[in-house]
Scaffold this motif. Structure first.
Motif, PDB file in Angstrom:
ATOM      1  N   GLN A  91       0.035  10.393  -9.068  1.00  6.28           N
ATOM      2  CA  GLN A  91      -1.047  11.348  -8.817  1.00  6.28           C
ATOM      3  C   GLN A  91      -1.172  11.648  -7.319  1.00  6.28           C
ATOM      4  OE1 GLN A  91      -4.777  10.559 -11.222  1.00  6.28           O
ATOM      5  NE2 GLN A  91      -3.742   8.631 -11.517  1.00  6.28           N
ATOM      6  N   HIS A 107       0.839  -1.199   0.000  1.00  9.14           N
ATOM      7  CA  HIS A 107       0.000   0.000   0.000  1.00  9.14           C
ATOM      8  C   HIS A 107       0.879   1.256   0.000  1.00  9.14           C
ATOM      9  CE1 HIS A 107      -3.701  -2.377   0.727  1.00  9.14           C
ATOM     10  NE2 HIS A 107      -2.857  -3.192   1.328  1.00  9.14           N
ATOM     11  N   PHE A 126     -12.844   4.201  -1.496  1.00  8.89           N
ATOM     12  CA  PHE A 126     -11.744   3.242  -1.620  1.00  8.89           C
ATOM     13  C   PHE A 126     -12.332   1.909  -2.038  1.00  8.89           C
ATOM     14  CE2 PHE A 126      -7.327   4.127  -0.116  1.00  8.89           C
ATOM     15  CZ  PHE A 126      -6.728   3.230  -0.989  1.00  8.89           C
ATOM     16  N   SER A 155      -0.494   5.511 -22.056  1.00 12.96           N
ATOM     17  CA  SER A 155       0.041   6.486 -21.100  1.00 12.96           C
ATOM     18  C   SER A 155      -1.020   7.497 -20.684  1.00 12.96           C
ATOM     19  CB  SER A 155       1.244   7.204 -21.702  1.00 12.96           C
ATOM     20  OG  SER A 155       0.824   7.882 -22.867  1.00 12.96           O
ATOM     21  N   VAL A 200      -5.871   5.981 -16.782  1.00  9.63           N
ATOM     22  CA  VAL A 200      -6.068   6.516 -15.429  1.00  9.63           C
ATOM     23  C   VAL A 200      -4.745   6.606 -14.651  1.00  9.63           C
ATOM     24  CG1 VAL A 200      -7.194   6.057 -13.220  1.00  9.63           C
ATOM     25  CG2 VAL A 200      -8.399   5.617 -15.353  1.00  9.63           C
ATOM     26  N   CYS A 201      -3.930   5.555 -14.769  1.00  5.21           N
ATOM     27  CA  CYS A 201      -2.654   5.537 -14.046  1.00  5.21           C
ATOM     28  C   CYS A 201      -1.497   5.270 -15.000  1.00  5.21           C
ATOM     29  CB  CYS A 201      -2.682   4.481 -12.942  1.00  5.21           C
ATOM     30  SG  CYS A 201      -3.823   4.913 -11.606  1.00  5.21           S
ATOM     31  N   GLY A 202      -1.590   5.811 -16.175  1.00  5.72           N
ATOM     32  CA  GLY A 202      -0.486   5.709 -17.136  1.00  5.72           C
ATOM     33  C   GLY A 202      -0.158   4.276 -17.536  1.00  5.72           C
ATOM     34  N   VAL A 252       0.205   1.811 -15.472  1.00  7.92           N
ATOM     35  CA  VAL A 252       0.900   1.109 -14.379  1.00  7.92           C
ATOM     36  C   VAL A 252      -0.105   0.310 -13.546  1.00  7.92           C
ATOM     37  CG1 VAL A 252       2.357   1.360 -12.336  1.00  7.92           C
ATOM     38  CG2 VAL A 252       2.647   2.925 -14.266  1.00  7.92           C
ATOM     39  N   ALA A 271       3.837   5.337  -7.113  1.00  5.37           N
ATOM     40  CA  ALA A 271       4.172   4.837  -8.451  1.00  5.37           C
ATOM     41  C   ALA A 271       2.992   4.122  -9.089  1.00  5.37           C
ATOM     42  CB  ALA A 271       5.367   3.898  -8.355  1.00  5.37           C
ATOM     43  N   MET A 272       2.224   3.370  -8.276  1.00  6.75           N
ATOM     44  CA  MET A 272       1.121   2.570  -8.809  1.00  6.75           C
ATOM     45  C   MET A 272       0.038   3.460  -9.399  1.00  6.75           C
ATOM     46  SD  MET A 272      -0.811  -0.387  -6.668  1.00  6.75           S
ATOM     47  CE  MET A 272      -1.963   0.467  -5.597  1.00  6.75           C
ATOM     48  N   TYR A 273      -0.148   4.615  -8.788  1.00  7.17           N
ATOM     49  CA  TYR A 273      -1.155   5.559  -9.285  1.00  7.17           C
ATOM     50  C   TYR A 273      -0.519   6.624 -10.177  1.00  7.17           C
ATOM     51  CZ  TYR A 273      -4.214   3.557  -5.654  1.00  7.17           C
ATOM     52  OH  TYR A 273      -4.962   2.718  -4.870  1.00  7.17           O
ATOM     53  N   ASP A 274       0.633   6.267 -10.752  1.00  3.41           N
ATOM     54  CA  ASP A 274       1.275   7.156 -11.728  1.00  3.41           C
ATOM     55  C   ASP A 274       1.546   8.544 -11.127  1.00  3.41           C
ATOM     56  OD1 ASP A 274       2.433   7.480 -14.186  1.00  3.41           O
ATOM     57  OD2 ASP A 274       0.625   8.313 -15.103  1.00  3.41           O
ATOM     58  N   HIS A 314      -5.970  -1.149  -9.980  1.00  5.08           N
ATOM     59  CA  HIS A 314      -5.309  -0.100  -9.197  1.00  5.08           C
ATOM     60  C   HIS A 314      -5.587   1.240  -9.856  1.00  5.08           C
ATOM     61  CE1 HIS A 314      -2.966  -3.899  -9.173  1.00  5.08           C
ATOM     62  NE2 HIS A 314      -3.250  -3.791  -7.878  1.00  5.08           N
ATOM     63  N   LEU A 315      -6.702   1.819  -9.459  1.00  9.31           N
ATOM     64  CA  LEU A 315      -7.170   3.042 -10.116  1.00  9.31           C
ATOM     65  C   LEU A 315      -7.089   4.205  -9.142  1.00  9.31           C
ATOM     66  CD1 LEU A 315     -10.312   1.545 -11.854  1.00  9.31           C
ATOM     67  CD2 LEU A 315      -7.966   1.694 -12.716  1.00  9.31           C
ATOM     68  N   CYS A 316      -6.960   5.379  -9.699  1.00 11.72           N
ATOM     69  CA  CYS A 316      -6.858   6.562  -8.873  1.00 11.72           C
ATOM     70  C   CYS A 316      -7.408   7.754  -9.632  1.00 11.72           C
ATOM     71  CB  CYS A 316      -5.386   6.812  -8.523  1.00 11.72           C
ATOM     72  SG  CYS A 316      -5.121   8.281  -7.516  1.00 11.72           S
ATOM     73  N   LYS A 319      -9.869   5.721  -5.051  1.00  7.93           N
ATOM     74  CA  LYS A 319      -8.705   4.839  -5.189  1.00  7.93           C
ATOM     75  C   LYS A 319      -9.169   3.398  -5.080  1.00  7.93           C
ATOM     76  CE  LYS A 319      -5.703   8.239  -3.128  1.00  7.93           C
ATOM     77  NZ  LYS A 319      -6.858   9.130  -2.849  1.00  7.93           N
ATOM     78  N   SER A 320      -8.387   2.502  -5.682  1.00 11.55           N
ATOM     79  CA  SER A 320      -8.662   1.084  -5.478  1.00 11.55           C
ATOM     80  C   SER A 320      -7.339   0.346  -5.393  1.00 11.55           C
ATOM     81  CB  SER A 320      -9.497   0.517  -6.636  1.00 11.55           C
ATOM     82  OG  SER A 320      -8.740   0.518  -7.829  1.00 11.55           O
ATOM     83  N   ASN A 321      -7.373  -0.778  -4.669  1.00 15.50           N
ATOM     84  CA  ASN A 321      -6.169  -1.602  -4.564  1.00 15.50           C
ATOM     85  C   ASN A 321      -6.598  -3.058  -4.502  1.00 15.50           C
ATOM     86  OD1 ASN A 321      -3.577  -2.498  -4.294  1.00 15.50           O
ATOM     87  ND2 ASN A 321      -3.141  -1.446  -2.370  1.00 15.50           N
TER      88      ASN A 321
END
Lengths: 379, 336, 307
Positions: free
Chosen positions: B105, B94, C75, C102, C105-107, C109, B100-103, C114-116, C121-123
């Motif tokens: 942001q 976490h 979340f 790129s 949502v997260c380029g 990655v 990094a995971m959320y680029d 795993h969104l933001c 957010k999500s994990n």
């Protein structure tokens, strides 16, 4: 007056450390008030006053006190507290004075450096240095002070009329080699050795006395006790060069020491101060500078050119027309192909077979195991 | 001033000057003030921002993550380093990942503080130095407490950047006095500061100038104190001269200061209290061997604890964790 | 590669003026069409990795999202597409993310799980998101914003210890946390009877957290209940939980479904689109479906061209 004691609940620990005081000096405390925090090997404990009164601390934060020991005192009134405080202060002052007399505080030096300084009467306090004073520092100080105490009793050996009197610089194993080369030649004689290591002064190498350090070079020449010098040291290019420059600056000529088994070819031009050991070969037309130390079985074939202040190990062999710069250090058993150029200040590892020129300042290391297996040609 | 007080004062200063700072941890509130009393007095003065928590290491670490994602600067006290295993998922999956995971942001600059190390007889689950398991986690910085660098300097830097941090405090440092590296109270040893490239400096300690040293010792935590003491004794008694390098940040390693020392001494000893192998010393040895291939005088020596549990009994504990003599012996060997 | 347009498409998310019945249907159908498009793209080999679709659970996503305002935070978990789309409407960003672009949502990655986005957010690690959601609630409490933090979890997540650590602290500290537990009866391939002892709502109530439990796929019922619960969290500033008995009509991720066929088929009768769809005028429903299909279709077409 009543002491505040650290409880001994924690039987594992013999001591505890005062972490911090929770009550001020002179504060009025009650039996259950926590006055100090101590850390034992097991936990951090808060120590209660255990009684009522004005608190006087008896230990500083960070100080170690025995478990069950007194960390503070409690007084019924301010007068008795102040009286006790004064007495405590007086006792501490006395203890400090005693300690100051006992301890010889001075400049920090290693044990060996201190012993050496004592033996040679060097004042450590006079040695300005960042950090701990070491034996090297003391030795340097001894050398610096040596000119005023040049061990004057030691004199060179006498020599007959017309015999060249040679001063050997350096009293280590290199000196035995130089003496061996000079031995048996009635026209030349090593009459004295100089070495900066005072431990050697008064001793001799092969019957030739060590009469002092470098500070005597000028005097011996000026007083007509020597005719020329030669550097016997082969292990340090830096020291060889230093001695050559010192002789140059003092106007002391240098001489060569060439073993009688060496073969010096026709038209070889040789400088001064060279040590050339047994079975060396300088090919026809070779040019050799000054102050080189060539160990046994070296061969620099025809038209090789050598600089100055070079030191080689045994069996270094260069083919024809090789150029070798100054201050080059060569190990044992090195072969150099013809026409190659070895730059100034190059270092070459033992066993190298040199197939290409080496630029100045480089170190040539050896990687073992680069062999190539070539199969027989099929018929 | 002793280290635990310097650290407590640091936390107080941070609370005073930065409203984003929140302290969370088990038993950190007054009057107890934390198992090692570091936070004593703080909850009284900052009741909303210094919170004692239930015994829930994972949740408080995760709550700190949520705070950090929202722009706060949470500092969590994990009562013993041994319990950081309970925070590990939060740190690895976490906190260290969010950025990094959320680029990029978001940022999640959580700081975990934890008392580590043995020497107190606390036994197998309260004496460990587990930081080795956190080394190498991408985007996590591991920083070690030191007597040679004011914690306020360190925490000010940590709050000025955005990566999460594990700050490891060796328990034996708490009652020891801070050493003013530039002051007169330490005339014996020479102290230097190599500001390095990671934002946190590396302290250099030696009896003689670097050019006279023949071995570099890379150490942190209480090991740094032991190494500095050993360096002094060896210099006085045996004329063996070591330069001790104490990095504030132990991972990622700031290689510049270490390279500058090893380039001169050409020999290296690492000291850590974690178990031997697969750890800090192994990584440093591997990297230094690569960077100085062919020019080291001898293989890198790593001093660490035995690969075993840490016993409670004093004599057994002393056999497992590196003592002053083990460190001195390693320095003797490596200085040759 | 031309940049994609991430402005929410009104054909997908509807407009505020649209009658609520129609908008709720439109948004559920949007989620459904998106997930179906994702599965198609996987089978075509255009998407990489894996995905967890929420087909059958759309009513939860849409019903909750109706009551959140800017400043609230969600979340979510591995099954996050529906929550994300209901919250943001950003179908283009999510599909771009899943295709590794790129401008996703997260380029590229984060991928599917795993969104933001602002307020979202999500994990993919179960349970671990709960304390983070509580921490966000604590931040909202400390700032006195009046906003709340929503944590979406499932019945499977209730196996994780950190959930209970968090419930305890959230209740103790009276954090504005709204826990939505979507109980879809199966955690991956394991039925609840092999995973869970004791009661479900009691797990929340044990910590003094007021809990409602509804067994429904009706978006109107969820919408109504969520409205009351979220208002209560805002009002009291303390945590509440909503347990929704629902059902996943698709497989867990892409092709892993060993549930009894009869069970799954019987649940299709309670498909939220069907339950709510019958309330709409047939022609209007057809128009909405067609608009959504066009919206998703043009998006997929755009990304297919770029690939």
């Amino acid at each position: 007056m009543r002491p505040v004691i650290v409880p001994t609940a924690d039987v594992n620990s013999e001591t505890c450390t005062i972490v911090r005081w929770l009550s001020a000096d002179g504060a009025l405390v009650r039996p259950d008030d926590l006055v100090v925090e101590v850390e034992t090997s097991k936990a951090v404990l808060d120590v209660p006053a255990g009684g009522e009164g004005l608190l006087l601390r008896a230990a500083r934060e960070g100080e170690e006190v025995p478990m069950g020991g007194t960390v503070a005192y409690l007084f019924p009134d301010r007068v008795s507290l102040e009286e006790f405080r004064e007495r405590l202060e007086h006792e501490r002052q006395q203890a400090l004075e005693m300690a100051a007399k006992g301890a010889t505080r001075g400049p920090r030096a290693s044990r060996k450096a201190r012993e050496l300084a004592t033996r040679h009467g060097v004042d450590l306090a006079a040695l300005a240095k960042t950090g701990l004073i070491t034996t090297q520092d003391v030795e340097a100080a001894i050398r610096r002070t040596a000119p005023v105490d040049p061990a004057p009793a030691l004199s060179p050996l006498p020599a007959g009329q017309g015999v060249e009197r040679i001063l050997v610089l350096g009293g280590g194993l290199g000196a035995t080699q130089v003496l061996d080369i000079l031995g048996g030649n009635p026209a030349r004689r090593a009459v004295a050795i100089l070495d900066d290591n005072r431990e050697l002064w008064g001793r001799d190498v092969g019957g030739v006395p060590v009469v002092g350090g470098r500070e005597r070079i000028a005097g011996l020449y000026r007083d007509g006790e020597i005719d020329a010098g030669i550097v016997s040291i082969s292990t340090s290019i830096r020291v060889r060069k230093m001695f050559r420059e010192l002789c140059r600056d003092l106007g002391v000529p240098m001489t060569n020491a060439i073993d009688r088994t060496a073969k010096i070819g026709a038209d070889v031009r040789l400088g001064m101060g060279n040590v050339i050991c047994a079975f060396c070969h300088l090919g026809v037309g070779a040019v050799v500078g000054d102050n080189n130390f060539l160990s046994a079985y070296n061969s620099f074939d025809h038209h090789c050119v050598l600089g100055s202040d070079i030191s080689t190990g045994p069996s270094c062999v260069a083919s024809g027309c090789v150029e070798i710069g100054s201050r080059v250090r060569m190990g044992t058993g090195i072969f150099i192909e013809p026409y190659l150029k070895i730059g100034d200040d190059v270092q070459i590892a033992s066993g190298a077979v040199i197939l290409q020129s080496v630029p100045a300042g480089h170190t040539l290391k050896l990687r073992i195991g680069h062999t190539v297996l070539v199969p027989p040609k099929s018929s | 001033m002793i280290f635990s007080r310097a650290l407590g004062n640091t936390l107080r200063a941070l609370l005073e000057r930065d409203p984003r700072v929140i302290l969370l941890g088990e038993d950190i509130a007054d009057p107890y003030g934390g198992a090692f009393k570091v936070t004593r007095g703080l909850s009284t003065d900052f009741p909303d921002r210094v919170r004692t928590t239930p015994v829930s290491e994972a949740a408080i670490t995760g709550i700190a993550a949520g705070l950090a994602l929202e722009g706060f600067r949470p500092i969590v006290e994990v009562m013993f380093c041994d319990f950081t295993t309970l925070c590990f998922d939060q740190v690895l999956n976490h906190i260290a990942k969010y950025g990094a995971m959320y680029d990029h942001q978001v940022e999640c600059p959580v700081i975990l503080r934890t008392p580590a190390g043995g020497g107190r007889g606390y036994g197998p689950t309260h004496s460990q130095s587990l930081e080795k398991h956190f080394l190498g986690i991408p985007h996590l910085r591991v920083v070690a407490a030191s007597l040679y660098l004011d914690p306020l300097t360190v925490f000010s830097q940590l709050l000025s950047q955005s990566e999460p941090v594990l700050y490891v405090e060796h328990k034996l440092l708490y009652p020891l006095s801070m050493v003013d590296a530039g002051g007169d109270d330490s005339p014996e040893l020479l102290f230097g500061l190599d500001s390095g490239e990671c934002g946190l400096p590396t302290v250099t300690i030696s009896a003689v100038p670097r050019r006279e040293c023949t071995v570099t010792v890379f150490a942190y935590g209480y090991g740094a104190v032991q190494a500095a003491n050993a360096a002094w004794d060896l210099a006085i008694e045996e004329e063996i001269f070591a330069e001790i390098l104490v990095p504030a940040q132990i991972a990622p390693v700031d290689w510049g200061p270490l390279e500058r020392s090893v380039a001169v001494t050409r020999s290296l000893v690492t000291v850590e209290e974690g178990t031997a192998g697969w750890g800090w010393g192994s990584e440093v040895a591997a990297q230094v061997s690569r960077r100085f291939f062919g020019s080291l005088r001898r293989p890198v020596e790593s001093v660490a604890s035995a690969r075993d549990v840490i016993p409670a009994a004093r004599h057994l504990e002393q056999q497992r964790i590196p003592g002053a003599e083990a460190i001195a012996q390693a320095i003797r060997e490596a200085a040759r | 590669m031309p940049a994609i347009d991430r402005t929410p498409d009104l054909r997908l998310v509807g407009s505020p003026e649209e009658p609520r019945d129609e908008r709720l249907f439109r948004r559920m159908f949007f989620l459904r069409c998106f997930e179906e498009a994702v599965l198609d793209l996987f089978s075509e080999g255009l998407l990489n990795g894996t995905t967890h679709c929420c087909i059958g659970q759309e009513a939860d996503c849409v019903g909750i999202a109706e009551h959140l305002t800017p400043g609230d935070h969600v979340f979510s978990n591995h099954r996050c597409h529906g929550h994300y789309l209901a919250h943001t409407g950003d179908a283009a960003g999510l599909l771009a993310e899943m295709t590794g672009r790129s401008d996703g949502v997260c380029g590229g990655v984060g991928g599917s799980q795993h969104l933001c986005a602002p307020g979202f957010k999500s994990n993919g690690v179960l349970g671990g998101t709960m304390p983070a959601a509580a921490g966000i609630a604590l931040a909202q409490q400390l700032r006195g914003t009046g906003h709340l933090s929503v944590a979406f979890i499932g019945d499977g997540t209730l196996g994780e210890g950190v959930v209970y650590e968090t419930l305890n602290i959230a209740s103790l500290w009276r954090l504005p946390l709204f826990v939505v537990c979507e109980d879809n009866a199966w955690s991956q391939s394991t039925p609840k009877r092999l995973n869970m002892a004791g009661g479900l709502r009691e797990r929340f109530e044990a910590f003094g957290i007021p809990t409602r439990e509804i067994d429904t796929t009706d978006v109107l019922e969820i919408d109504h209940t969520a409205g009351e619960e979220i208002a209560a969290v805002r009002h009291a500033g303390s945590p509440r939980a909503l347990v929704i008995q629902t059902y996943r009509l698709c497989h867990h991720s892409k092709s892993d479904d060993n549930r009894p066929l009869a069970e799954v088929e019987s649940r299709w009768l309670l498909d939220p689109l069907r339950v709510h769809g019958v309330r709409l005028d047939g022609q209007r429903r057809g128009e909405i479906e067609s608009e959504v299909r066009q919206g998703i279709g043009s998006l997929v077409e755009c990304l297919r061209r770029a690939a």
